[in-house]
Design an enzyme around this catalytic site. Structure first.
Site, PDB file in Angstrom:
ATOM      1  N   ASN A  98       0.826  -1.211   0.000  1.00  0.00           N
ATOM      2  CA  ASN A  98       0.000   0.000   0.000  1.00  0.00           C
ATOM      3  C   ASN A  98       0.859   1.259   0.000  1.00  0.00           C
ATOM      4  O   ASN A  98       1.938   1.298   0.587  1.00  0.00           O
ATOM      5  CB  ASN A  98      -0.924   0.003   1.224  1.00  0.00           C
ATOM      6  CG  ASN A  98      -1.868  -1.178   1.208  1.00  0.00           C
ATOM      7  OD1 ASN A  98      -2.008  -1.833   0.180  1.00  0.00           O
ATOM      8  ND2 ASN A  98      -2.500  -1.465   2.328  1.00  0.00           N
ATOM      9  N   HIS A 115       5.787  -0.610  -2.884  1.00  0.00           N
ATOM     10  CA  HIS A 115       5.320   0.126  -4.066  1.00  0.00           C
ATOM     11  C   HIS A 115       5.384   1.643  -3.888  1.00  0.00           C
ATOM     12  O   HIS A 115       4.686   2.367  -4.596  1.00  0.00           O
ATOM     13  CB  HIS A 115       3.897  -0.329  -4.437  1.00  0.00           C
ATOM     14  CG  HIS A 115       3.839  -1.757  -4.910  1.00  0.00           C
ATOM     15  ND1 HIS A 115       2.679  -2.502  -4.956  1.00  0.00           N
ATOM     16  CD2 HIS A 115       4.823  -2.590  -5.366  1.00  0.00           C
ATOM     17  CE1 HIS A 115       2.943  -3.716  -5.413  1.00  0.00           C
ATOM     18  NE2 HIS A 115       4.236  -3.804  -5.658  1.00  0.00           N
ATOM     19  N   GLY A 183      -5.384  -9.091   3.032  1.00  0.00           N
ATOM     20  CA  GLY A 183      -6.054  -8.117   2.168  1.00  0.00           C
ATOM     21  C   GLY A 183      -5.373  -7.854   0.849  1.00  0.00           C
ATOM     22  O   GLY A 183      -5.390  -6.735   0.358  1.00  0.00           O
ATOM     23  N   THR A 184      -4.797  -8.899   0.273  1.00  0.00           N
ATOM     24  CA  THR A 184      -4.221  -8.733  -1.073  1.00  0.00           C
ATOM     25  C   THR A 184      -4.738  -9.828  -1.992  1.00  0.00           C
ATOM     26  O   THR A 184      -4.893 -10.971  -1.565  1.00  0.00           O
ATOM     27  CB  THR A 184      -2.672  -8.724  -1.059  1.00  0.00           C
ATOM     28  OG1 THR A 184      -2.195  -8.668  -2.416  1.00  0.00           O
ATOM     29  CG2 THR A 184      -2.074  -9.929  -0.359  1.00  0.00           C
TER      30      THR A 184
HETATM   31  C1  BJW Z   1     -10.177  -7.439   1.938  1.00  0.00           C
HETATM   32  C2  BJW Z   1     -11.038  -6.481   2.474  1.00  0.00           C
HETATM   33  C3  BJW Z   1     -11.143  -6.412   3.881  1.00  0.00           C
HETATM   34  C4  BJW Z   1     -11.090  -6.319   0.307  1.00  0.00           C
HETATM   35  N1  BJW Z   1     -10.427  -7.248   4.636  1.00  0.00           N
HETATM   36  N2  BJW Z   1      -9.483  -8.253   2.705  1.00  0.00           N
HETATM   37  C5  BJW Z   1       3.028 -12.124 -15.815  1.00  0.00           C
HETATM   38  C6  BJW Z   1       3.295 -12.972 -14.745  1.00  0.00           C
HETATM   39  C7  BJW Z   1       3.916 -12.507 -13.592  1.00  0.00           C
HETATM   40  C8  BJW Z   1       4.290 -11.179 -13.479  1.00  0.00           C
HETATM   41  C9  BJW Z   1       4.031 -10.348 -14.534  1.00  0.00           C
HETATM   42  C10 BJW Z   1       3.422 -10.812 -15.689  1.00  0.00           C
HETATM   43  N3  BJW Z   1       3.281  -9.762 -16.551  1.00  0.00           N
HETATM   44  C11 BJW Z   1       3.781  -8.655 -15.949  1.00  0.00           C
HETATM   45  C12 BJW Z   1       4.253  -8.993 -14.728  1.00  0.00           C
HETATM   46  C13 BJW Z   1       4.888  -8.106 -13.744  1.00  0.00           C
HETATM   47  C14 BJW Z   1       3.898  -7.238 -13.012  1.00  0.00           C
HETATM   48  C15 BJW Z   1       2.760  -8.095 -12.487  1.00  0.00           C
HETATM   49  O1  BJW Z   1       2.835  -8.702 -11.450  1.00  0.00           O
HETATM   50  N4  BJW Z   1       1.660  -8.142 -13.223  1.00  0.00           N
HETATM   51  C16 BJW Z   1       0.549  -9.023 -12.883  1.00  0.00           C
HETATM   52  C17 BJW Z   1      -0.684  -8.174 -12.604  1.00  0.00           C
HETATM   53  C18 BJW Z   1       0.361  -9.990 -13.995  1.00  0.00           C
HETATM   54  N5  BJW Z   1       4.649  -6.658 -11.908  1.00  0.00           N
HETATM   55  C19 BJW Z   1       5.379  -5.556 -12.062  1.00  0.00           C
HETATM   56  O2  BJW Z   1       5.419  -4.955 -13.116  1.00  0.00           O
HETATM   57  C20 BJW Z   1       6.218  -5.113 -10.881  1.00  0.00           C
HETATM   58  N6  BJW Z   1       7.536  -4.874 -11.293  1.00  0.00           N
HETATM   59  C21 BJW Z   1       8.308  -5.834 -11.820  1.00  0.00           C
HETATM   60  O3  BJW Z   1       7.960  -6.972 -11.963  1.00  0.00           O
HETATM   61  O4  BJW Z   1       9.540  -5.376 -12.194  1.00  0.00           O
HETATM   62  C22 BJW Z   1      10.423  -6.231 -12.941  1.00  0.00           C
HETATM   63  C23 BJW Z   1      11.603  -5.386 -13.332  1.00  0.00           C
HETATM   64  C24 BJW Z   1      12.837  -5.715 -12.877  1.00  0.00           C
HETATM   65  C25 BJW Z   1      13.942  -4.935 -13.253  1.00  0.00           C
HETATM   66  C26 BJW Z   1      13.766  -3.815 -14.043  1.00  0.00           C
HETATM   67  C27 BJW Z   1      12.500  -3.464 -14.467  1.00  0.00           C
HETATM   68  C28 BJW Z   1      11.411  -4.256 -14.109  1.00  0.00           C
HETATM   69  C29 BJW Z   1       5.692  -3.798 -10.320  1.00  0.00           C
HETATM   70  C30 BJW Z   1       4.321  -3.911  -9.782  1.00  0.00           C
HETATM   71  C31 BJW Z   1       3.810  -2.533  -9.337  1.00  0.00           C
HETATM   72  C32 BJW Z   1       2.361  -2.568  -8.899  1.00  0.00           C
HETATM   73  N7  BJW Z   1       1.882  -1.237  -8.775  1.00  0.00           N
HETATM   74  C33 BJW Z   1       0.537  -1.003  -8.278  1.00  0.00           C
HETATM   75  C34 BJW Z   1       0.228   0.497  -8.383  1.00  0.00           C
HETATM   76  C35 BJW Z   1       1.013   1.255  -7.308  1.00  0.00           C
HETATM   77  C36 BJW Z   1       0.739   2.702  -7.319  1.00  0.00           C
HETATM   78  C37 BJW Z   1      -0.719   3.056  -7.127  1.00  0.00           C
HETATM   79  O5  BJW Z   1      -1.341   2.695  -6.126  1.00  0.00           O
HETATM   80  O6  BJW Z   1      -1.250   3.734  -7.976  1.00  0.00           O
HETATM   81  O7  BJW Z   1       0.437  -1.459  -6.947  1.00  0.00           O
HETATM   82  S1  BJW Z   1      -0.707  -1.958  -9.128  1.00  0.00           S
HETATM   83  C38 BJW Z   1      -1.702  -2.240  -7.705  1.00  0.00           C
HETATM   84  O8  BJW Z   1      -1.754  -3.660  -7.421  1.00  0.00           O
HETATM   85  C39 BJW Z   1      -0.947  -1.599  -6.536  1.00  0.00           C
HETATM   86  C40 BJW Z   1      -1.091  -2.640  -5.459  1.00  0.00           C
HETATM   87  O9  BJW Z   1      -0.095  -2.485  -4.495  1.00  0.00           O
HETATM   88  C41 BJW Z   1      -1.013  -3.932  -6.231  1.00  0.00           C
HETATM   89  C42 BJW Z   1      -1.599  -5.118  -5.506  1.00  0.00           C
HETATM   90  O10 BJW Z   1      -2.951  -4.957  -5.294  1.00  0.00           O
HETATM   91  P1  BJW Z   1      -3.610  -5.483  -3.937  1.00  0.00           P
HETATM   92  O11 BJW Z   1      -3.072  -4.728  -2.797  1.00  0.00           O
HETATM   93  O12 BJW Z   1      -3.509  -6.952  -3.872  1.00  0.00           O
HETATM   94  O13 BJW Z   1      -5.125  -4.986  -4.142  1.00  0.00           O
HETATM   95  P2  BJW Z   1      -6.341  -5.727  -4.890  1.00  0.00           P
HETATM   96  O14 BJW Z   1      -7.362  -4.699  -5.141  1.00  0.00           O
HETATM   97  O15 BJW Z   1      -5.867  -6.499  -6.042  1.00  0.00           O
HETATM   98  O16 BJW Z   1      -6.874  -6.776  -3.832  1.00  0.00           O
HETATM   99  C43 BJW Z   1      -7.531  -6.393  -2.647  1.00  0.00           C
HETATM  100  C44 BJW Z   1      -7.789  -7.649  -1.838  1.00  0.00           C
HETATM  101  O17 BJW Z   1      -8.338  -7.266  -0.587  1.00  0.00           O
HETATM  102  C45 BJW Z   1      -8.809  -8.595  -2.493  1.00  0.00           C
HETATM  103  O18 BJW Z   1      -8.293  -9.925  -2.431  1.00  0.00           O
HETATM  104  C46 BJW Z   1     -10.059  -8.466  -1.599  1.00  0.00           C
HETATM  105  O19 BJW Z   1     -10.790  -9.682  -1.501  1.00  0.00           O
HETATM  106  C47 BJW Z   1      -9.434  -8.104  -0.275  1.00  0.00           C
HETATM  107  N8  BJW Z   1     -10.276  -7.304   0.654  1.00  0.00           N
HETATM  108  N9  BJW Z   1     -11.673  -5.793   1.511  1.00  0.00           N
HETATM  109  C48 BJW Z   1      -9.643  -8.155   4.081  1.00  0.00           C
HETATM  110  N10 BJW Z   1     -12.010  -5.527   4.527  1.00  0.00           N
END
Ligand code: BJW
Ligand code: ZN
Length: 236
Positions: A98, A115, A183-184
């Site tokens: 977050n 992040h 929560g992810t």
């Molecule tokens: C509750 C609840 C309650 C609700 N109680 N629970 C293919 C395979 C694997 C990887 C890749 C791929 N293609 C591309 C990639 C890489 C990519 C990636 O992973 N993509 C996938 C989506 C496929 N990753 C990247 O690009 C990362 N970098 C990287 O890999 O670099 C390599 C590199 C190396 C060297 C040089 C150059 C590059 C970077 C990832 C950055 C993510 N950024 C974001 C935005 C941040 C800024 C912003 O906020 O604007 O980060 S995206 C967004 O998703 C944000 C979050 O941190 C992240 C994760 O989301 P999160 O926290 O899990 O939220 P939700 O909404 O998905 O889930 C919420 C959960 O809560 C749910 O499960 C609900 O059920 C639950 N919930 N209420 C408990 N009350």
């Protein structure tokens, strides 16, 4: 719940990975799911370096709006429970995806922000990074004193995570006796891989979420429910 409480009592080292769900009960929108941010907008249009290069105004309007939502948000009982847990466990690391700063506001000290932060900006020209609380910005996109364009201090898709932070997170996952994933949706890598690293290094892994994720059947215990309710119960 009782088993997890016992594991928590026994563990000398605990690492926690949190995601947007932890802040949902504070009124901060999550990314995926029915009310998620990606319902209205495509991630590729907003959270990638390419999107920012194409349309910095659009990207900054979105971040400015999110900053205004965050400015009104307060930590919820889940954030406070994690801050309390840190005081009780000798070796405790909180790893968060977050960018909202609510863990720190709740009193958590050892926080690894994978992040980045919504409250930081970085200049594309002089690369200086700084903390800016101001909302809204006087101009969109906001400018640095050097004249360069500022960007949000967050990690977008396709960008590397801060290496020192990632290294510390990986070490914490490797050495944890108990690893909590809270929560992810566990779809964004490399963050989501920390649970597997912890598991294969011998940790017990517990997930807390309102819904199952693709981790749920690979771990030791899944606790279904809102983290703002389950976490206070867990440490009670
Ligand atoms: C509750 C609840 C309650 C609700 N109680 N629970 C293919 C395979 C694997 C990887 C890749 C791929 N293609 C591309 C990639 C890489 C990519 C990636 O992973 N993509 C996938 C989506 C496929 N990753 C990247 O690009 C990362 N970098 C990287 O890999 O670099 C390599 C590199 C190396 C060297 C040089 C150059 C590059 C970077 C990832 C950055 C993510 N950024 C974001 C935005 C941040 C800024 C912003 O906020 O604007 O980060 S995206 C967004 O998703 C944000 C979050 O941190 C992240 C994760 O989301 P999160 O926290 O899990 O939220 P939700 O909404 O998905 O889930 C919420 C959960 O809560 C749910 O499960 C609900 O059920 C639950 N919930 N209420 C408990 N009350
Ligand atoms: Zn500058």
């Amino acid at each position: 719940m009782d088993a997890v409480r016992e594991w928590l009592r026994q563990a000398n080292s605990v690492a926690v990975l949190t995601g947007a769900g932890v802040s949902a009960e504070s009124g901060v929108p999550t990314f995926r799911g029915n009310n998620g941010l990606w319902k209205q907008r495509r991630a590729e249009d907003l959270a990638t370096p390419g999107a920012f290069a194409r349309n910095p105004e659009l990207v900054w309007e979105w971040y400015d709006w999110r900053r205004s939502v965050l400015a009104e948000a307060n930590p919820n009982p889940g954030h406070y429970a994690l801050a309390e847990l840190e005081k009780r466990v000798s070796n405790f690391t909180l790893i968060t995806q977050n960018i909202d700063g609510l863990h720190e506001l709740a009193g958590s000290r050892n926080v690894l922000r994978l992040h980045g932060s919504m409250w930081r900006v970085r200049c594309l020209a002089c690369e200086q990074e700084r903390f800016v609380r101001r909302i809204p910005f006087p101009t969109i996109p906001p400018k640095c004193e050097c004249g360069g364009t500022l960007r949000p201090g967050v990690v977008w898709f396709g960008e590397a995570l801060p290496q020192d932070v990632w290294q510390a997170a990986e070490n914490a996952a490797r050495s944890a006796e108990l690893f909590l994933v809270i929560g992810t949706s566990a779809v964004v890598y490399p963050a989501a891989g920390l649970a597997q690293i912890a598991k294969s290094s011998g940790a017990r892994v517990v997930e807390i979420n309102i819904a199952e994720t693709n981790l749920s059947d690979q771990i030791d215990q899944f606790l279904q429910g809102p983290s703002g309710e389950l976490l206070p119960q867990l440490i009670a």
